[in-house]
Design an enzyme around this catalytic site. Structure first.
Site, PDB file in Angstrom:
ATOM      1  N   ASN A  23       0.845  -1.199   0.000  1.00  0.00           N
ATOM      2  CA  ASN A  23       0.000   0.000   0.000  1.00  0.00           C
ATOM      3  C   ASN A  23       0.876   1.243   0.000  1.00  0.00           C
ATOM      4  O   ASN A  23       1.883   1.291   0.708  1.00  0.00           O
ATOM      5  CB  ASN A  23      -0.901   0.008   1.228  1.00  0.00           C
ATOM      6  CG  ASN A  23      -1.641   1.322   1.399  1.00  0.00           C
ATOM      7  OD1 ASN A  23      -1.135   2.251   2.033  1.00  0.00           O
ATOM      8  ND2 ASN A  23      -2.822   1.420   0.841  1.00  0.00           N
ATOM      9  N   SER A  46      -4.332   0.933  -3.333  1.00  0.00           N
ATOM     10  CA  SER A  46      -4.825   2.225  -2.889  1.00  0.00           C
ATOM     11  C   SER A  46      -6.147   1.985  -2.182  1.00  0.00           C
ATOM     12  O   SER A  46      -7.049   1.347  -2.739  1.00  0.00           O
ATOM     13  CB  SER A  46      -5.028   3.169  -4.073  1.00  0.00           C
ATOM     14  OG  SER A  46      -5.442   4.449  -3.640  1.00  0.00           O
ATOM     15  N   GLU A  47      -6.287   2.476  -0.936  1.00  0.00           N
ATOM     16  CA  GLU A  47      -7.449   2.095  -0.141  1.00  0.00           C
ATOM     17  C   GLU A  47      -8.772   2.626  -0.675  1.00  0.00           C
ATOM     18  O   GLU A  47      -9.839   2.199  -0.241  1.00  0.00           O
ATOM     19  CB  GLU A  47      -7.272   2.479   1.334  1.00  0.00           C
ATOM     20  CG  GLU A  47      -7.082   3.942   1.612  1.00  0.00           C
ATOM     21  CD  GLU A  47      -5.619   4.300   1.825  1.00  0.00           C
ATOM     22  OE1 GLU A  47      -5.345   5.164   2.660  1.00  0.00           O
ATOM     23  OE2 GLU A  47      -4.752   3.720   1.127  1.00  0.00           O
ATOM     24  N   ASN A  48      -8.729   3.568  -1.638  1.00  0.00           N
ATOM     25  CA  ASN A  48      -9.997   4.020  -2.211  1.00  0.00           C
ATOM     26  C   ASN A  48     -10.565   3.021  -3.210  1.00  0.00           C
ATOM     27  O   ASN A  48     -11.686   3.207  -3.686  1.00  0.00           O
ATOM     28  CB  ASN A  48      -9.846   5.403  -2.865  1.00  0.00           C
ATOM     29  CG  ASN A  48      -8.840   5.411  -3.995  1.00  0.00           C
ATOM     30  OD1 ASN A  48      -7.770   4.811  -3.893  1.00  0.00           O
ATOM     31  ND2 ASN A  48      -9.148   6.093  -5.077  1.00  0.00           N
ATOM     32  N   SER A  88     -11.553  -3.311  -0.312  1.00  0.00           N
ATOM     33  CA  SER A  88     -10.227  -2.734  -0.146  1.00  0.00           C
ATOM     34  C   SER A  88      -9.749  -2.857   1.299  1.00  0.00           C
ATOM     35  O   SER A  88      -8.626  -3.289   1.568  1.00  0.00           O
ATOM     36  CB  SER A  88     -10.236  -1.259  -0.576  1.00  0.00           C
ATOM     37  OG  SER A  88      -8.968  -0.695  -0.440  1.00  0.00           O
TER      38      SER A  88
END
Length: 218
Positions: A23, A46-48, A88
């Site tokens: 990440n 990417s956490e989105n 995610s």
């Protein structure tokens, strides 16, 4: 300063091996994707909601639908996978992301991390940092060693914490350091600096590795 940040991002890109799933946090960490070796297959999360971040977008390859968690336009690899936020964070909380690369305002010598708020200033919030610190086996901090001459690596953080005892490695323009039970051990020293200069720029006692190596930025 831009050159120093590029130095840090380039050095951090050497941390990963073929097949790693990592990440990249907002800010300086996003630059790491620009320097990943072409012969090493690393997938950036990417956490989105996607896995397969590539380099930052330029005018000729900008797609308005592809942004990272910091709202910046990025490019994507051919093997990119898009998913919703729940999936995610399921990947993060399930321990499937090997490492997260984050920025920091302060790091304690025991691995405490403060990277989300300065009291009295408005911010958007902590975001996914607390989940990343709890779910990723490795938490790598990339940052400038000091902020306007003030120490950022301290005996104890003075800002509100993001997470306790989570940081495993710190990479600055001066050195590469590991957080250990004995304290912060310097593994690599950049030739632009002396041991004395690095210690002076640090708010806790550093331990120098017996096999101290030159900072690898090539």
């Amino acid at each position: 300063m831009a050159d120093l940040k590029a130095r840090i991002a380039k050095r951090c890109a050497k941390e990963f091996e073929d097949g790693d799933f990592i990440n990249l946090g907002i800010g300086l960490p996003t630059q790491v994707a620009d320097y990943l070796p072409e012969d090493v297959m690393v997938t950036c999360h990417s956490e989105n909601g996607f896995a397969g971040i590539d380099e930052m977008a330029a005018e000729h390859n900008l797609d308005v639908d592809i942004i990272n968690s910091g709202g910046q336009y990025v490019t994507a690899l051919d093997r990119v996978k898009y998913f919703d936020t729940a999936e995610s964070f399921g990947l993060v909380r399930g321990g499937h992301v090997k490492a997260t690369v984050l920025g920091a305002m302060q790091v304690g010598e025991n691995g405490d991390l403060a990277n989300w708020i300065v009291p009295g200033k408005k911010v958007a919030g902590m975001g996914g940092a607390m989940d990343l610190c709890a779910g990723c086996p490795e938490v790598i901090i990339v940052m400038l060693h000091t902020q306007k001459g003030n120490h950022k690596i301290l005996e104890n953080c003075t800002l509100p914490l993001t997470a306790e005892k989570c940081v495993t490695r710190i990479i600055t323009e001066m050195a590469v350091m590991d957080v250990t039970p004995e304290g912060i051990v310097v593994r690599e020293l950049h030739p632009d600096y002396t041991k004395e200069e690095v210690q002076e720029a640090t708010g806790c006692k550093l331990i120098w590795a017996e096999d101290l190596k030159p900072y690898d930025e090539n």
